[in-house]
Enzyme design. Structure first.
Site, short mmCIF file in Angstrom:
data_model
loop_
_atom_site.label_atom_id
_atom_site.label_comp_id
_atom_site.label_asym_id
_atom_site.label_seq_id
_atom_site.Cartn_x
_atom_site.Cartn_y
_atom_site.Cartn_z
N CYS A 21 0.86 -1.31 -0.04
CA CYS A 21 0.05 0.15 -0.09
C CYS A 21 0.99 1.33 -0.09
O CYS A 21 1.82 1.35 0.65
CB CYS A 21 -0.89 0.12 1.36
SG CYS A 21 -1.86 1.45 1.52
N CYS A 27 -0.15 6.05 7.40
CA CYS A 27 -1.24 5.49 7.96
C CYS A 27 -0.91 4.57 9.24
O CYS A 27 -1.22 4.83 10.37
CB CYS A 27 -2.07 4.43 6.90
SG CYS A 27 -3.33 3.59 7.63
N CYS A 30 -1.39 -1.07 9.13
CA CYS A 30 -0.99 -2.19 8.68
C CYS A 30 0.33 -2.31 9.08
O CYS A 30 1.25 -1.92 8.05
CB CYS A 30 -1.26 -2.56 7.30
SG CYS A 30 -3.04 -2.48 6.79
N GLN A 228 -17.73 -9.09 14.46
CA GLN A 228 -16.25 -9.18 13.88
C GLN A 228 -16.14 -8.72 12.48
O GLN A 228 -17.20 -8.74 11.65
CB GLN A 228 -16.10 -10.65 13.77
CG GLN A 228 -16.16 -11.70 15.23
CD GLN A 228 -14.77 -11.51 16.03
OE1 GLN A 228 -13.92 -10.80 15.52
NE2 GLN A 228 -14.77 -12.21 17.09
N TYR A 257 -18.35 -13.41 27.91
CA TYR A 257 -18.21 -12.14 26.96
C TYR A 257 -18.68 -12.67 25.45
O TYR A 257 -17.99 -12.43 24.62
CB TYR A 257 -16.63 -12.22 26.52
CG TYR A 257 -15.78 -12.08 28.21
CD1 TYR A 257 -15.41 -10.91 28.78
CD2 TYR A 257 -15.34 -13.45 28.72
CE1 TYR A 257 -14.82 -11.07 29.93
CE2 TYR A 257 -14.45 -13.38 29.90
CZ TYR A 257 -14.46 -12.15 30.50
OH TYR A 257 -13.74 -12.23 31.65
N GLU A 278 -22.71 -10.97 29.09
CA GLU A 278 -21.96 -9.93 28.38
C GLU A 278 -22.44 -8.58 29.09
O GLU A 278 -23.48 -8.49 29.70
CB GLU A 278 -22.63 -9.78 26.80
CG GLU A 278 -22.54 -8.49 26.01
CD GLU A 278 -21.18 -8.28 25.88
OE1 GLU A 278 -20.37 -9.11 25.33
OE2 GLU A 278 -20.81 -6.90 25.96
N ASP A 326 -14.39 -15.63 25.39
CA ASP A 326 -13.89 -14.52 24.30
C ASP A 326 -13.61 -13.32 24.86
O ASP A 326 -14.32 -12.21 24.27
CB ASP A 326 -14.82 -14.73 23.10
CG ASP A 326 -14.20 -14.24 21.82
OD1 ASP A 326 -13.02 -13.37 21.93
OD2 ASP A 326 -14.95 -13.69 20.93
N CYS A 353 -7.62 -12.50 21.35
CA CYS A 353 -7.01 -11.70 20.27
C CYS A 353 -5.77 -11.26 20.78
O CYS A 353 -4.88 -10.42 20.21
CB CYS A 353 -7.80 -10.69 19.97
SG CYS A 353 -8.31 -9.64 21.34
N1 SAH Z 1 -17.74 -13.36 21.47
C1 SAH Z 1 -18.30 -12.09 20.78
C2 SAH Z 1 -17.65 -10.75 21.34
C3 SAH Z 1 -16.23 -10.90 21.66
S1 SAH Z 1 -15.45 -9.18 22.18
C4 SAH Z 1 -17.91 -12.46 19.37
O1 SAH Z 1 -17.05 -12.82 18.83
O2 SAH Z 1 -18.56 -11.73 18.50
C5 SAH Z 1 -15.49 -9.14 23.82
C6 SAH Z 1 -16.88 -8.86 24.41
O3 SAH Z 1 -16.66 -8.83 25.77
C7 SAH Z 1 -17.36 -7.41 24.10
O4 SAH Z 1 -18.71 -7.71 23.60
C8 SAH Z 1 -17.49 -6.81 25.35
O5 SAH Z 1 -18.61 -5.85 25.57
C9 SAH Z 1 -17.55 -7.79 26.48
N2 SAH Z 1 -17.00 -7.45 27.84
C10 SAH Z 1 -15.85 -6.79 28.24
N3 SAH Z 1 -15.76 -6.80 29.70
C11 SAH Z 1 -16.79 -7.52 29.77
C12 SAH Z 1 -17.14 -8.22 31.18
N4 SAH Z 1 -16.16 -7.84 32.28
N5 SAH Z 1 -17.92 -8.94 31.41
C13 SAH Z 1 -18.67 -9.43 30.31
N6 SAH Z 1 -18.44 -8.98 28.97
C14 SAH Z 1 -17.52 -7.91 28.95
#
Ligand code: SAH
Length: 400
Positions: A21, A27, A30, A228, A257, A278, A326, A353
């Site tokens: 790029c 930027c 990346c 995502q 999460y 969540e 997650d 991640c």
């Molecule tokens: N598994 C989902 C989201 C993952 S992102 C997917 O793949 O689409 C991580 C998520 O954790 C976010 O939605 C965020 O709002 C939530 N989160 C952050 N801190 C948290 C906590 N202490 N308890 C519950 N959820 C939480």
């Protein structure tokens, strides 16, 4: 403590390699563009090996066949140059300087085209972009989300004021240029803030949301909900997560999460029932709508801190067979992990991640009666230095 690691690939290239790029340096989004895609994958593989290889064999990273234009969500900041030219693009890494971008190699092409059209319409409608330093002007950002499977497109015009002169004509002109747009919203953000979206939202055209299909489930995506950004790799990531869970149709599953309930709904098809937890109320609302939309009845969503919720479950003597987690980049917390041990699921599927915080959490679980049996890295964000991993753990006394 997470180990300090070098996040910047070392190879120095004097001339820009073919296909790189032209905005790579300016930027900063990346970080890995100085490496070819196979080299990037090797670098990510060795990073995961270095951090997580001590737990078990690391499977070869799942890369993309076509690692370009994978982002289904594109956000552009609008501004004025010194000579009063309207520009749109991305903020240079760690600054508020706009790098003008018309087309980006990781963003959806259609989204980029729509943003360029909005920019040209501003001029013909005599609307001014927002000037952050002076706090004046109208259009701050444009956010475009596209459902790769559904083809539906949402355009969000983020403005500094609710007064939008000739808004109907503006939307008409935008739709005329891009008839594939399925909904247009206006989001008002009058604050001096670096957050893109404000609180107030008005639907200017269409239903105000888009839908997309992932692993056979349909998801409603609103302007603010988390989804995502690389759907091709997300399907692969979630399929791995479901495979690692080895569900038989009877299990009690927790999806911690859970966001808008993506993993919960996909897992619910293979489990007895799923409990999603969540913190974000909007995401929980979307998750409930998504469950109904897919006619999935064996799933329950709770708005709570995942750690506190797990603690409460443990306190009430409840159990779970499988826990998916997650968490955000910071990883999980001690409250969550200690309650996880009390609930004592046979299997834990940990998606992360951030392999550094994942390493810390896996270390804790390994000391507390779990063994790591599978590690699968997935390249969710080609050309950036981010790596996603899905890890399967089993309780020491349980079969794989
Ligand atoms: N598994 C989902 C989201 C993952 S992102 C997917 O793949 O689409 C991580 C998520 O954790 C976010 O939605 C965020 O709002 C939530 N989160 C952050 N801190 C948290 C906590 N202490 N308890 C519950 N959820 C939480």
């Amino acid at each position: 403590m997470a180990q300090e690691i070098d996040r910047q690939p070392k190879k120095q290239v004097k001339e820009r390699p073919a296909g790189q790029c032209p905005l790579y340096k300016k930027c900063g989004g990346c970080q890995m563009q100085n490496l070819s895609y196979p080299e990037q994958l090797r670098w990510k593989q060795s990073l995961v090996q270095r951090l997580l290889g001590k737990f078990c064999h690391v499977e070869p990273i799942i890369g993309m066949e076509n690692p370009r234009h994978y982002r289904n969500k594109v956000q552009a900041a609008f501004g004025l140059t010194r000579d009063q030219k309207i520009i749109s693009g991305v903020y240079q890494s760690s600054t508020h300087r706009i790098v003008p971008v018309d087309s980006c190699m990781i963003e959806d092409r259609k989204a980029d085209e729509i943003i360029v059209t909005v920019r040209s319409l501003l001029k013909s409608f005599k609307l001014q972009p927002y000037q952050e330093d002076r706090g004046i002007g109208f259009l701050r950002h444009v956010l475009v989300k596209r459902g790769f499977a559904s083809g539906q497109i949402m355009v969000v015009l983020v403005t500094s004021t609710p007064i939008f002169p000739a808004k109907n004509r503006f939307v008409e002109a935008l739709r005329k240029a891009h008839p594939e747009i399925t909904t247009v919203l206006m989001n008002v953000n009058p604050y001096r803030t670096s957050l893109v979206l404000g609180d107030a939202e008005k639907v200017l055209f269409g239903p105000g949301y888009i839908e997309d299909t992932l692993c056979g489930c349909v998801f409603r995506i609103s302007a603010k909900s988390f989804y995502q950004i690389n759907p091709v790799q997300t399907e692969r990531l979630y399929s791995k997560a479901i495979e690692f869970a080895g569900l038989t149709g009877k299990e009690t599953v927790i999806d911690a999460y859970c966001g808008i309930g993506t993993i919960s709904l996909i897992a619910a098809k293979h489990a007895g029932h799923v409990i999603g937890v969540e913190l974000n109320g909007d995401a929980v609302r979307d998750a409930i709508v998504n469950a109904k939309r897919n006619r999935i009845e064996n799933v329950y969503f709770h708005k709570a801190d995942a750690g506190a919720f797990m603690e409460q479950m443990a306190h009430e003597g409840q159990t779970a067979d499988v826990v998916f987690l997650d968490p955000p980049r910071a990883g999980s917390d001690e409250k969550f992990l200690s309650s996880l041990l009390v609930l004592s699921p046979r299997k834990v599927v940990y998606i992360s991640c951030n392999p550094e915080t994942q390493e810390r959490d896996l270390q804790f679980l390994r000391k507390s009666g779990y063994r790591v049996v599978r590690i699968q890295p997935v390249d969710m964000f080609p050309h950036t230095n981010h790596v996603e991993c899905v890890v399967k753990l089993c309780r020491n006394d349980a079969k794989e």
